[in-house]
Design an enzyme around this catalytic site. Structure first.
Site, PDB file in Angstrom:
ATOM      1  CE1 TYR A  86      -3.327  -2.701   0.700  1.00  0.00           C
ATOM      2  CE2 TYR A  86      -4.811  -0.442   1.438  1.00  0.00           C
ATOM      3  CZ  TYR A  86      -4.827  -1.907   0.945  1.00  0.00           C
ATOM      4  OH  TYR A  86      -6.334  -2.180   0.692  1.00  0.00           O
TER       5      TYR A  86
ATOM      6  CG  ASP B 143      -8.195  -4.464   1.235  1.00  0.00           C
ATOM      7  OD1 ASP B 143      -8.850  -4.013   2.809  1.00  0.00           O
ATOM      8  OD2 ASP B 143      -7.966  -4.388   0.405  1.00  0.00           O
TER       9      ASP B 143
ATOM     10  CE  LYS C  35       1.867 -17.930  -3.677  1.00  0.00           C
ATOM     11  NZ  LYS C  35       0.037 -18.669  -3.844  1.00  0.00           N
TER      12      LYS C  35
ATOM     13  CG  ASP D 167      -2.445 -20.063  -2.311  1.00  0.00           C
ATOM     14  OD1 ASP D 167      -1.484 -19.879  -1.479  1.00  0.00           O
ATOM     15  OD2 ASP D 167      -2.155 -20.620  -3.130  1.00  0.00           O
TER      16      ASP D 167
ATOM     17  CG  ASP E  56     -14.101  -6.986   2.141  1.00  0.00           C
ATOM     18  OD1 ASP E  56     -13.508  -6.165   3.196  1.00  0.00           O
ATOM     19  OD2 ASP E  56     -14.116  -6.379   0.832  1.00  0.00           O
TER      20      ASP E  56
HETATM   21  C1  IPM Z   1     -10.610  -1.426   4.386  1.00  0.00           C
HETATM   22  C2  IPM Z   1     -10.749  -0.664   2.472  1.00  0.00           C
HETATM   23  C3  IPM Z   1      -9.507   0.236   2.573  1.00  0.00           C
HETATM   24  C4  IPM Z   1      -8.506  -0.381   2.098  1.00  0.00           C
HETATM   25  C5  IPM Z   1      -9.769   1.719   1.499  1.00  0.00           C
HETATM   26  C6  IPM Z   1     -10.828   2.376   1.766  1.00  0.00           C
HETATM   27  C7  IPM Z   1      -8.203   2.201   1.256  1.00  0.00           C
HETATM   28  O1  IPM Z   1     -10.786  -1.204   1.673  1.00  0.00           O
HETATM   29  O2  IPM Z   1     -10.101   0.061   4.904  1.00  0.00           O
HETATM   30  O3  IPM Z   1      -9.929  -2.554   4.144  1.00  0.00           O
HETATM   31  O4  IPM Z   1      -8.163  -0.812   1.100  1.00  0.00           O
HETATM   32  O5  IPM Z   1      -7.239  -0.360   3.510  1.00  0.00           O
HETATM   33 MG    MG Z   2     -11.110  -3.582   2.283  1.00  0.00          MG
END
Ligand code: IPM
Ligand code: MG
Length: 373
Positions: A150, A256, A200, A232, A260
């Site tokens: 990042y 990240d 990885k 993975d 999710d």
């Molecule tokens: C998160 C989001 C952020 C990230 C974005 C909005 C920059 O997806 O907090 O997970 O990638 O960290």
């Molecule tokens: Mg995110």
């Protein structure tokens, strides 16, 4: 935070910077603030407000101003909604709404991102997995938040003879790996004593170093069982048998993605809170979900991820664990009473549940807070 004597009683004050942001982030925030105010009657909260993301681009021409960063530094904690939206998607990278959030994370050195994925029992049927696979799920993802790909340099897109070339740099310093590993080991020690480090290392040198440093830190935590897993495989295991995990620690980008995935196991991205902490205990608290422009402004967004982020704020920045637990109990009670926003409605509609809006869910949490005194 100030401790002040008021009429013989110690009363505490805390400064909270509220950054509502865009889309449902901004829509949910007033409700989350209402809930937070009632969740800790013994602490006097001074709320300050500033814009971030698209809202800041519209008002100030940048995704976060220096003045807002100064307010964040001076605050005991920051509560943030979400940033981004299609109207700002075509801006150059350094002026996208997300830059505001990334700059805030980076300049406050909020390197430790805690993303708990906890299944509230009444939501088992809203999970994308079979209820028996997610029963009692309680995972904590510890994501490194201020380094990795990042932030690595060089980065960019150049135009050459061979056409355009895009590049980013995946880099970690040893000390960055060590400090996030220590946070993860400390947390694993207070939980079930199991830590999975995700990398990885079969392909990327930077994550070979990650694996080495985490293994070295493990020598100081002989009471924690450490396992290494390729990313993975970790993604696959999260959707195959998620209950095998206690704490996961990983770099910025893998974290990240995996957070999710983990969120969806708990029923909805609308349920997942997060805390981003620096070494001084300052924190930024935000839901993992985004701005959901498609549903913004319709009073249907789930406020629980932001409300649960406020509970983390009470726990980690205001040292008020009882208030945090009471707030989490109030959320659990509202769900147990069958209240559901659209995103956590059972697939079949469900006869024993009641659909409520953003405001209705926040009100339900406040009512249950008042009952639990
Ligand atoms: C998160 C989001 C952020 C990230 C974005 C909005 C920059 O997806 O907090 O997970 O990638 O960290
Ligand atoms: Mg995110």
């Amino acid at each position: 935070m100030d401790l002040r004597r008021a009429g013989g009683r110690v009363s505490r004050r805390a400064r909270i910077l509220v950054l509502p942001g865009d889309g449902i982030g901004a829509e949910i925030m007033p409700h989350a603030v209402r809930v937070l105010e009632r969740a800790c009657p013994d602490i006097e909260l001074d709320f300050e407000y500033a814009s971030i993301g698209g809202a800041a681009l519209d008002s100030d021409g940048v995704p976060v101003t220096d003045a807002t960063l100064a307010l964040a530094r001076a605050a005991d904690a920051v509560l943030l909604g979400a940033v981004g939206g299609p109207q700002w998607d075509d801006l150059p990278m350094d002026r996208r709404p997300e830059r505001g959030l990334l700059r805030l994370r980076s300049e406050l050195d909020l390197f430790a991102n805690l993303r708990p994925a906890i299944l509230f029992a009444p939501l088992a049927s809203a999970s994308s997995l079979k209820p028996e696979l997610v029963a009692d799920l309680d995972i904590l993802i510890v994501r490194e938040l201020t380094g990795g790909i990042y932030f690595g340099e060089p980065r960019g897109v150049t135009v050459g003879n061979g056409g355009r070339r895009g590049f980013n740099t995946y880099v970690y310093e040893e000390r960055e790996i060590e400090r996030i590993a220590r946070v993860a080991f400390d947390l694993a020690r207070k939980r079930n004593g199991r830590l999975v480090s995700v990398d990885k290392a079969n392909v990327l040198e930077v994550t070979q170093l990650w694996r080495e440093v985490v293994t070295e830190v493990a020598a100081d935590y002989t009471d924690v069982a450490l396992e290494h897993m390729y990313v993975d495989n970790a993604g696959m295991q999260l959707v195959r048998a998620p209950r095998q995990f206690d704490v996961l620690v990983t770099g910025n980008m893998f974290g990240d993605i995996l957070s999710d995935v983990a969120a969806m196991l708990t029923g909805s991205l609308g349920m997942l809170p997060s805390a981003s902490l620096n070494a001084g205990g300052q924190g930024l608290y935000e839901p993992v979900h985004g701005t959901a422009p498609d549903i913004a402004g319709r009073n249907i967004a789930n406020p629980l991820a932001t409300i649960l982020s406020a509970a983390m704020l009470l726990r980690y920045s205001l040292d008020a664990p009882e208030a945090a637990e009471r707030l989490e109990r109030a959320v659990a009670a509202a769900l147990a009473d069958g209240l559901r926003t659209a995103d956590i409605m059972p697939q079949d509609g469900g006869s024993e549940v009641t659909r409520v809006g953003t405001d209705g869910m926040a009100n339900a949490v406040i009512e249950r807070l008042e009952e639990d005194r």
